[in-house]
Design a protein around this motif. Structure first.
Motif, PDB file in Angstrom:
ATOM      1  N   ASP A 147       0.828  -1.208   0.000  1.00 28.19           N
ATOM      2  CA  ASP A 147       0.000   0.000   0.000  1.00 28.19           C
ATOM      3  C   ASP A 147       0.858   1.253   0.000  1.00 28.19           C
ATOM      4  O   ASP A 147       1.806   1.380   0.780  1.00 28.19           O
ATOM      5  CB  ASP A 147      -0.914   0.007   1.227  1.00 28.19           C
ATOM      6  CG  ASP A 147      -2.267   0.616   0.904  1.00 28.19           C
ATOM      7  OD1 ASP A 147      -2.325   1.425  -0.036  1.00 28.19           O
ATOM      8  OD2 ASP A 147      -3.256   0.274   1.569  1.00 28.19           O
ATOM      9  N   ILE A 167      -0.848   4.310  -0.027  1.00 25.96           N
ATOM     10  CA  ILE A 167      -1.731   5.340   0.522  1.00 25.96           C
ATOM     11  C   ILE A 167      -1.647   5.245   2.042  1.00 25.96           C
ATOM     12  O   ILE A 167      -1.892   4.181   2.612  1.00 25.96           O
ATOM     13  CB  ILE A 167      -3.179   5.156   0.034  1.00 25.96           C
ATOM     14  CG1 ILE A 167      -3.241   5.306  -1.495  1.00 25.96           C
ATOM     15  CG2 ILE A 167      -4.111   6.156   0.703  1.00 25.96           C
ATOM     16  CD1 ILE A 167      -4.619   5.091  -2.082  1.00 25.96           C
ATOM     17  N   VAL A 172      -5.481   8.190   6.045  1.00 27.78           N
ATOM     18  CA  VAL A 172      -6.130   9.037   5.036  1.00 27.78           C
ATOM     19  C   VAL A 172      -7.655   8.923   5.142  1.00 27.78           C
ATOM     20  O   VAL A 172      -8.189   7.816   5.194  1.00 27.78           O
ATOM     21  CB  VAL A 172      -5.666   8.600   3.616  1.00 27.78           C
ATOM     22  CG1 VAL A 172      -6.548   9.206   2.543  1.00 27.78           C
ATOM     23  CG2 VAL A 172      -4.223   9.006   3.402  1.00 27.78           C
ATOM     24  N   ARG A 227     -10.503   6.585   2.669  1.00 29.25           N
ATOM     25  CA  ARG A 227      -9.554   5.648   2.062  1.00 29.25           C
ATOM     26  C   ARG A 227     -10.321   4.535   1.343  1.00 29.25           C
ATOM     27  O   ARG A 227     -11.296   4.017   1.875  1.00 29.25           O
ATOM     28  CB  ARG A 227      -8.705   5.041   3.177  1.00 29.25           C
ATOM     29  CG  ARG A 227      -7.400   4.442   2.742  1.00 29.25           C
ATOM     30  CD  ARG A 227      -6.559   4.165   3.986  1.00 29.25           C
ATOM     31  NE  ARG A 227      -5.264   3.634   3.613  1.00 29.25           N
ATOM     32  CZ  ARG A 227      -5.059   2.365   3.330  1.00 29.25           C
ATOM     33  NH1 ARG A 227      -6.055   1.514   3.389  1.00 29.25           N
ATOM     34  NH2 ARG A 227      -3.857   1.954   2.991  1.00 29.25           N
ATOM     35  N   ARG A 247     -10.696   1.674  -6.794  1.00 28.43           N
ATOM     36  CA  ARG A 247      -9.359   1.746  -6.190  1.00 28.43           C
ATOM     37  C   ARG A 247      -8.315   2.100  -7.253  1.00 28.43           C
ATOM     38  O   ARG A 247      -7.442   2.944  -7.029  1.00 28.43           O
ATOM     39  CB  ARG A 247      -9.014   0.396  -5.547  1.00 28.43           C
ATOM     40  CG  ARG A 247      -7.555   0.292  -5.052  1.00 28.43           C
ATOM     41  CD  ARG A 247      -7.292   1.215  -3.856  1.00 28.43           C
ATOM     42  NE  ARG A 247      -5.896   1.395  -3.550  1.00 28.43           N
ATOM     43  CZ  ARG A 247      -5.366   1.225  -2.344  1.00 28.43           C
ATOM     44  NH1 ARG A 247      -6.119   0.857  -1.328  1.00 28.43           N
ATOM     45  NH2 ARG A 247      -4.091   1.447  -2.137  1.00 28.43           N
TER      46      ARG A 247
END
Length: 723
Positions: free
Chosen positions: A202, A204, A208, A211, A245
């Motif tokens: 990941d 990200i 966040v 998400r 995504r």
């Protein structure tokens, strides 16, 4: 392993794919004997499939993992022929009851199979003797293809097949976009291998907001091999969480790289170009025979504020056709020259560059001459002596302003002090060309201010994404005196009426454009070409000078034709789209666009902008052909309808984006740069907003995540975003 359907490919391409497939499956290559007699190179040569992978840009494991299927085949179940319908793509298990080579117009292998409920004929127009043996009577096969039902029963053309039996697939089978020399079987193995090896951790940060629920690893594995119970609609419209995504990651990579580029540029130095009281730009304003519009004044002030700073300006000046961008560029150039620096203006065509040159010479040369400076002209068609003189003027600094085509960025062009670079119709240039112009400032850590101009307005959502690293100035009003252009749709069958209209316009002293999409006959497109149209109009309009202009003419001939048309001696100009931008003839009042259904919307709008530049009532006739089917396609209909309904460049741009999508809309801005392959700016604005908010947070608080994310999605291409 299923053989891949090869119907519709050329025989050479099929043979190449078959050989690659044979090699992949460890079978004898029918061409092997011939190759054994040829000397092999000392180094191992790259195979055709490997070359094809490289050609497609699939060089890294992550590139392969991100090569998402175009569509899917369902090999998870066997269908009975009695339950199938015409047009279905199905998988059946059946026994061969007949196999023979027939000669019906062309040689073909015809195989009849029976699944116990019905029969089906398989046709192969390209086949090997080994295939014929494998399809012998009595053989049981698992076959997949599109069923065509007729009076004589079902048939499949070039279906894929393998021996019957074995486990059924547990997931849908991916079908990937490919090129010649790269069969599906090889590509499937390559993608599966890349997916297994790719680092999909990941990128990200965990804290966040909003998400995505799916991880990238889950999303990619699912999209390559969806479960049979998935809703195909959510895969096709890309609304499935796996697609969401992927799109979110792609938009985030783009926003991160552009913000990173902007911050890097903000650390560079540029010359401070401060306007002087009573200086060159004020002298230019005083000398102009017209007043600036409020919009022109506003954007001129925005540019003046930018260039007065020591941070490089990176501004897009957009305005509709005829909104007066050239004078704004001239004022910016005057500020740069007054501060002791040079300015370069680069245009995509010689016609457009010359148009700018004529205007700038008229405006600036009288003001520059007393200072011992001049405007230089640089194109690829110049004679060696003239070119040498221009290069010397540029290198010495005597040429305060340099106007030209891509010749401006060639290696031998050395500026004494380049402070401002202006690129007109910037989307017509490739990324490398724009970077080359910025590289003309030789001081390390410095670059010139950059002003890019476009007469193709960019819709807001597109500007937010593709131009996130640019400041945008918009001229949103036209100068007074521009006549509204009436747009009419006319069928090609009424061509004679248009010729009569031209005769009347010319009799009143007006001039006419007639634009054609092709300049020579094409077997693929049955379009009247420019040369033939020129001959027809010359014959139909005796006593009228009818000129011809196309891209393959020598430059001196083009100049001579344009000179006659601009001077008013030529009544009608038959042209290809070389007159799309930059031609300014106020006396031209009629534009006829032949086969208008073949042009893009922004191109039609640009062409229409060539008329209505004077006081006379002007019209644009979109001459369309319905072809053999007797009706226009939906896309062509939408374009022509938009042209008739609005003359607002921003509305035209919005509709063009709807019709064509962002990739094609932006043209060569993307040359070499990463495209938005997955996200759709018309429907994914919520994801774009999310990515825009997250990008600065990631760069500030999670730089390691940001670097990994950019590296994964863009590789070495992030450099291109600096253009």
């Amino acid at each position: 392993m299923l053989r891949d359907q090869v119907g519709g490919q050329g025989e050479i391409e099929i043979a190449q794919s078959e050989r690659a497939l044979h090699a992949l499956e460890g079978r004898t290559d029918p061409f092997q004997v011939r190759r054994q007699n040829c000397p092999m190179p000392t180094t191992q040569a790259e195979s055709a499939p490997q070359k094809a992978l490289r050609k497609m840009g699939l060089t890294r494991d992550i590139d392969l993992a991100l090569h998402i299927p175009l569509r899917y085949e369902d090999e998870t179940r066997i269908v009975k022929l009695k339950d199938a319908r015409d047009g279905d793509t199905v998988q059946i298990e059946a026994a061969v009851t007949d196999c023979e080579v027939q000669y019906r117009g062309r040689r073909q292998l015809v195989v009849t199979v029976d699944d116990g409920t019905d029969t089906c004929v398989l046709r192969f127009f390209t086949f090997y003797p080994s295939q014929q043996k494998s399809l012998a009577v009595g053989t049981k096969l698992r076959i997949r293809g599109e069923l065509k039902g007729g009076f004589l029963g079902f048939q499949m053309v070039h279906p894929s097949w393998k021996p019957a039996g074995g486990e059924l697939a547990t997931a849908l089978t991916p079908v990937y976009s490919t090129v010649a020399g790269l069969p599906q079987a090889y590509l499937r193995k390559a993608v599966a291998s890349g997916l297994a090896r790719a680092e999909l951790g990941d990128t990200i940060p965990p804290d966040v907001p909003k998400r995505p629920h799916w991880t990238l690893k889950e999303a990619l594995h699912f999209l390559h091999h969806p479960t049979p119970d998935v809703s195909m609609a959510t895969l096709e419209d890309r609304s499935h969480p796996a697609w969401q995504r992927l799109k979110a990651e792609e938009l985030l990579a783009q926003q991160l790289s552009q913000l990173q580029s902007k911050r890097a540029r903000d650390k560079l130095k540029a010359p401070r170009l401060k306007a002087k009281k009573g200086g060159l730009h004020e002298q230019l304003l005083a000398a102009l025979p017209f007043s600036l519009t409020a919009a022109q004044r506003r954007v001129s002030e925005e540019i003046a504020r930018d260039v007065a700073r020591d941070v490089p300006m990176h501004r897009l000046l957009q305005g509709d056709v005829g909104s007066g961008k050239t004078i704004v560029a001239a004022l910016a150039a005057a500020v740069a020259i007054d501060a002791g620096w040079q300015c370069a203006l680069m245009a995509p065509t010689e016609i457009l560059a010359e148009q700018h040159f004529r205007k700038l010479i008229g405006w600036l040369e009288p003001l520059l001459a007393p200072r011992g400076q001049r405007v230089a002209w640089l194109t690829g068609s110049q004679r060696k002596k003239e070119r040498g003189e221009m290069l010397a003027l540029i290198a010495s600094g005597e040429a305060a302003l340099v106007v030209g085509t891509h010749a401006v960025i060639q290696e031998q062009v050395q500026f004494a002090k380049l402070g401002l670079a202006v690129i007109d119709e910037q989307h017509r240039f490739g990324v490398e060309q724009r970077l080359a112009l910025r590289g003309k400032m030789l001081e390390p850590g410095h670059e010139p201010h950059m002003l890019m101009m476009s007469a193709t307005p960019i819709p807001r959502t597109l500007a937010m994404s593709y131009y996130a690293d640019l400041d945008v100035s918009t001229i949103d009003e036209l100068p007074p005196g521009r006549t509204p252009v009436v747009t009419k749709l006319v069928a090609d069958s009424r061509r004679d009426e248009i010729v009569e209209r031209i005769r009347a316009q010319v009799a009143e002293g007006r001039q006419v454009y007639w634009v054609c999409p092709l300049i020579e006959e094409s077997e693929a497109l049955d379009l009247t070409n420019a040369t033939a149209t020129h001959e027809q109009l010359s014959e139909a309009l005796p006593g009228v000078m009818v000129g011809l202009l196309h891209s393959r003419m020598p430059v001196p001939e083009k100049k001579a034709v344009m000179s006659l048309f601009v001077g008013g001696q030529m009544g009608v100009l038959v042209s290809t789209t070389v007159i799309e931008v930059g031609v300014d003839v106020p006396n031209a009042s009629l534009m006829v666009i032949e086969h208008a259904e073949r042009f893009g919307l922004s191109q039609l709008h640009q062409l229409r902008g060539r008329v209505g530049r004077g006081a006379a009532a002007s019209a644009c006739v979109l001459l369309y052909s319905t072809g053999d089917h007797g009706k226009l396609g939906d896309t062509a209909k939408a374009r022509l309808k938009a042209m008739q309904e609005t003359s607002d460049g921003f509305e035209i741009a919005r509709r063009d984006l709807e019709i064509r999508g962002p990739g094609e809309f932006l043209g060569s801005r993307q040359s070499g740069a990463p495209l938005l392959r997955f996200a759709d700016l018309m429907t994914d604005t919520h994801l774009l907003d999310w990515a825009r908010q997250l990008a600065p947070v990631m760069l500030d608080r999670h730089p390691e995540y940001a670097e990994r994310h950019i590296g994964r999605w863009l590789g070495g291409k992030s450099e291109y975003l600096k253009a």
